[in-house]
Design an enzyme around this catalytic site. Structure first.
Site, mmCIF file in Angstrom:
data_model
loop_
_atom_site.group_PDB
_atom_site.id
_atom_site.type_symbol
_atom_site.label_atom_id
_atom_site.label_comp_id
_atom_site.label_asym_id
_atom_site.label_seq_id
_atom_site.Cartn_x
_atom_site.Cartn_y
_atom_site.Cartn_z
ATOM 1 N N MET A 166 24.259 9.210 2.899
ATOM 2 C CA MET A 166 24.002 10.483 3.655
ATOM 3 C C MET A 166 24.043 10.299 5.062
ATOM 4 O O MET A 166 24.777 11.308 5.884
ATOM 5 C CB MET A 166 22.688 11.105 3.336
ATOM 6 C CG MET A 166 22.749 12.665 3.694
ATOM 7 S SD MET A 166 23.647 13.811 2.934
ATOM 8 C CE MET A 166 22.885 13.867 1.160
ATOM 9 N N LYS A 213 -17.741 -1.298 5.445
ATOM 10 C CA LYS A 213 -18.296 -2.163 4.296
ATOM 11 C C LYS A 213 -19.655 -2.301 4.267
ATOM 12 O O LYS A 213 -20.113 -2.488 3.034
ATOM 13 C CB LYS A 213 -17.775 -3.507 4.694
ATOM 14 C CG LYS A 213 -17.774 -4.609 3.694
ATOM 15 C CD LYS A 213 -17.079 -6.015 4.277
ATOM 16 C CE LYS A 213 -17.045 -6.919 2.941
ATOM 17 N NZ LYS A 213 -16.344 -8.135 3.088
ATOM 18 N N GLU A 217 0.664 -1.220 -0.041
ATOM 19 C CA GLU A 217 0.040 -0.184 0.029
ATOM 20 C C GLU A 217 0.946 1.162 0.011
ATOM 21 O O GLU A 217 0.464 2.223 -0.540
ATOM 22 C CB GLU A 217 -0.756 0.072 1.150
ATOM 23 C CG GLU A 217 -2.053 -1.073 1.144
ATOM 24 C CD GLU A 217 -1.693 -2.418 1.679
ATOM 25 O OE1 GLU A 217 -2.504 -3.274 1.792
ATOM 26 O OE2 GLU A 217 -0.603 -2.538 2.028
ATOM 27 N N PHE A 261 -11.740 -7.413 13.286
ATOM 28 C CA PHE A 261 -10.863 -7.852 12.474
ATOM 29 C C PHE A 261 -10.161 -6.790 11.566
ATOM 30 O O PHE A 261 -11.206 -6.334 10.783
ATOM 31 C CB PHE A 261 -11.013 -9.237 11.895
ATOM 32 C CG PHE A 261 -10.047 -9.725 10.748
ATOM 33 C CD1 PHE A 261 -8.803 -10.074 11.272
ATOM 34 C CD2 PHE A 261 -10.292 -9.848 9.432
ATOM 35 C CE1 PHE A 261 -7.854 -10.619 10.462
ATOM 36 C CE2 PHE A 261 -9.146 -10.165 8.599
ATOM 37 C CZ PHE A 261 -8.051 -10.730 9.095
ATOM 38 N N GLN A 262 -9.060 -6.541 11.521
ATOM 39 C CA GLN A 262 -8.467 -5.215 10.621
ATOM 40 C C GLN A 262 -9.027 -4.089 10.488
ATOM 41 O O GLN A 262 -9.443 -3.186 9.850
ATOM 42 C CB GLN A 262 -8.466 -5.915 9.013
ATOM 43 C CG GLN A 262 -7.510 -7.068 8.767
ATOM 44 C CD GLN A 262 -7.615 -7.280 7.374
ATOM 45 O OE1 GLN A 262 -8.398 -6.926 6.333
ATOM 46 N NE2 GLN A 262 -6.469 -7.844 6.907
#
Length: 576
Positions: free
Chosen positions: A474, A155, A43, A105-106
């Site tokens: 760096m 959802k 993602e 969940f999630q």
């Protein structure tokens, strides 16, 4: 409803990754052919790809991810886009409304988590409001100072039906940023232009965000006044690097002449930049004695860091148009004799040749690799450059020239390692026939290397130019100069074979480690019709100069092997 709203907003491409909480939307995507979906491998990669798409086109990038870890994985990209003013619309799935707050969940508090890293965000619990909110999201993302927005969709809302609101009827009037500047203040700036003896235009990403008209107006203003112009990292290309008034980039790793011009000017005109700390150095010593004007569409950026004499809130294109008209009407006057003397001083600073370095007949110097990449690609009609973050990013900014806006994609404010590879994918999706090169360091590139799978799947011929010094370059440079050469965890003892890694993905791998072979390796990379990973082994301990040490003023620079008689500083660097 979601797909129709995206179509009505002119969306052609969505970058995303499916999950349970967005399957209803993915099911609708499957049943249509108007919007292309690019399946990424992570993602974070989706958001960076959308950033590359947005930065190279001027259109908002669109992202679709699932709830919980899908949304939290997007946070780095959202913060990056917020810092660099990149317009994004991110759609996230959420658990059903009746489960919110139950540690389902999630589940994650996506709105709470992303509030600090978006311009605005919404949790939509009413299906009838969903399309209107999506239209609002595009409006907020693209108007005023651009930035990322997020719409969190439970959802059960996705499964429901409701009434659709077309864009024209969406409630957007409440967000109407000011685009026209105060005419009296613009007239005051025109008067200051007439009297200035040591002027400089200091330009930033706001010029590019304002569109092609802003870049054209900037060029007209610079050419008409004869004033020198410099730019931040994000503003490269707004004024052409081949232009006669170009000083080069300024800031921590900016050019000697650009930084000294900023330090010694008597009139600084900030156009679309935010006085970032990489530019200002020590605030108390920043451009002492100069009068300052600041043009910015974001009122919160004005007088936030540096107090200015003439604040002008407005869109860069509108303000520059009014400024040119007023200045021309007043007789196109400048203090030509004084400005000519100012150019004489700048010419003396240029003689320092701050980008000088000691060439090698046996080892590829990183500066040389950028010089050759520039020489072999500068005439390409559609060249787009992305970068990761680190030394290679600064060398690319110093040695690659950009004559047009929207051709340079890099992470500025957040400094996000792992940005360049997915960003290059987004650029290539937007410009299928273009030459898209990601200049990378091996450490940054490894952070999102999985997106090579995306490049292969969608036949995107992105070129990955890895400047491999086998170090966190760096970090190592700062440890050398500021931490007594104590190299604490600034290298990896387990780097992969990048050629084999490229081949494992199905791409072409090339390795080069000698200066005499570099041109042929670059030509081979350019000639190959698919994705390429070029592993360019460079000098391991080369430092990136010029460098303003953290907390110092513009006139306190470390120069590497530049031709100057100033005192020698740390590690052979010249302290000027």
């Amino acid at each position: 409803m979601v797909v129709q709203a995206l179509r009505d907003q002119g969306v052609e491409v969505v970058f995303g990754y499916p999950g349970g909480a967005v399957l209803p939307i993915y099911d609708e995507i499957f049943q249509q052919n108007h919007i292309r979906h690019i399946l990424v491998r992570h993602e974070q990669g989706a958001v960076h790809a959308a950033e590359g798409y947005a930065r190279s086109t001027g259109k908002p990038g669109v992202v679709l991810v699932t709830s919980g870890p899908g949304a939290t994985n997007a946070v780095t990209g959202l913060t990056d886009a917020l810092m660099d003013s990149i317009p994004l619309v991110v759609l996230t799935g959420q658990v059903p409304t009746f489960m919110i707050g139950n540690d389902a969940f999630q589940e994650a508090d996506t709105v709470g988590i992303t509030r600090p890293c978006t311009k605005h965000n919404w949790l939509v619990k009413d299906t009838d409001k969903l399309s209107g909110v999506i239209h609002q999201a595009f409006h907020v993302a693209t108007k005023g100072r651009p930035g990322p927005v997020l719409v969190d969709i439970p959802k059960d809302v996705q499964f429901a039906t409701g009434s659709y609101t077309p864009p024209a009827k969406a409630p957007t009037a409440h967000y109407a940023p000011r685009v026209k500047g105060d005419i009296d203040k613009i007239a005051q700036l025109a008067e200051m232009i007439e009297a200035a003896e040591r002027p400089v235009f200091y330009t930033g990403g706001g010029v590019i965000n304002s569109g092609d008209a802003a870049s054209q107006l900037l060029r007209e203003l610079v050419d008409a006044t004869g004033f020198p112009v410099t730019s931040t990292l994000m503003g490269l290309g707004a004024y052409p690097a081949s232009g006669p008034n170009w000083l080069g980039m300024l800031g921590m790793h900016g050019l000697y002449e650009a930084n000294l011009a900023m330090h010694g000017c008597d009139l600084m005109i900030n156009i679309g930049a935010r006085f970032d700390d990489r530019i200002t150095g020590r605030i108390s010593d920043f451009s002492p004695g100069s009068r300052k004007a600041h043009i910015d569409i974001d009122p919160s950026s004005i007088n936030k860091v540096i107090h200015v004499d003439v604040p002008i809130v407005g869109d860069v294109a509108h303000v520059l148009e009014d400024l040119l008209n007023i200045w021309k009407a007043r007789g196109r006057k400048t203090n030509r004799a004084a400005v000519q003397n100012w150019w004489g001083q700048i010419a003396e600073w240029r003689k320092v040749a701050c980008l000088s370095y000691k060439p090698s007949e046996t080892t590829i110097k990183p500066q040389y690799s950028m010089e050759r990449l520039e020489a072999l690609t500068r005439d390409h009609p559609a060249r787009y450059i992305c970068t990761e973050v680190g030394q290679h990013q600064m060398w690319a900014a110093q040695y690659l020239g950009f004559d047009q806006p929207n051709r340079w994609m890099t992470s500025g404010g957040l400094g996000t390692m792992g940005y360049g590879l997915p960003a290059s994918i987004g650029v290539q999706v937007a410009h299928p026939e273009a030459l898209v090169i990601n200049v990378a360091g091996e450490a940054s590139w490894l952070m999102n290397m999985q997106e090579m799978g995306t490049a292969i799947q969608f036949r995107l011929p992105v070129k990955q130019f890895i400047m491999n010094n086998e170090r966190l370059g760096m970090v190592r440079q700062w440890q050398e100069l500021l931490h007594g050469e104590r190299y604490s965890h600034s290298w990896s003892e387990a780097l992969p074979d990048f050629v084999k890694l490229a081949e494992a993905f199905g791409a072409k791998g090339i390795k080069v480690d000698h200066p005499a072979d570099l041109d042929d390796a670059i030509r081979e990379m350019l000639a190959y019709p698919g994705p390429v990973v070029l592993d360019c082994l460079v000098e391991k301990h080369e430092n990136c100069y010029p460098m303003i040490p953290s907390g110092e003023a513009h006139n306190k620079m470390l120069l590497g092997d530049a031709d100057t008689s100033s005192a020698i500083g740390a590690s052979g660097a010249v302290l000027v």
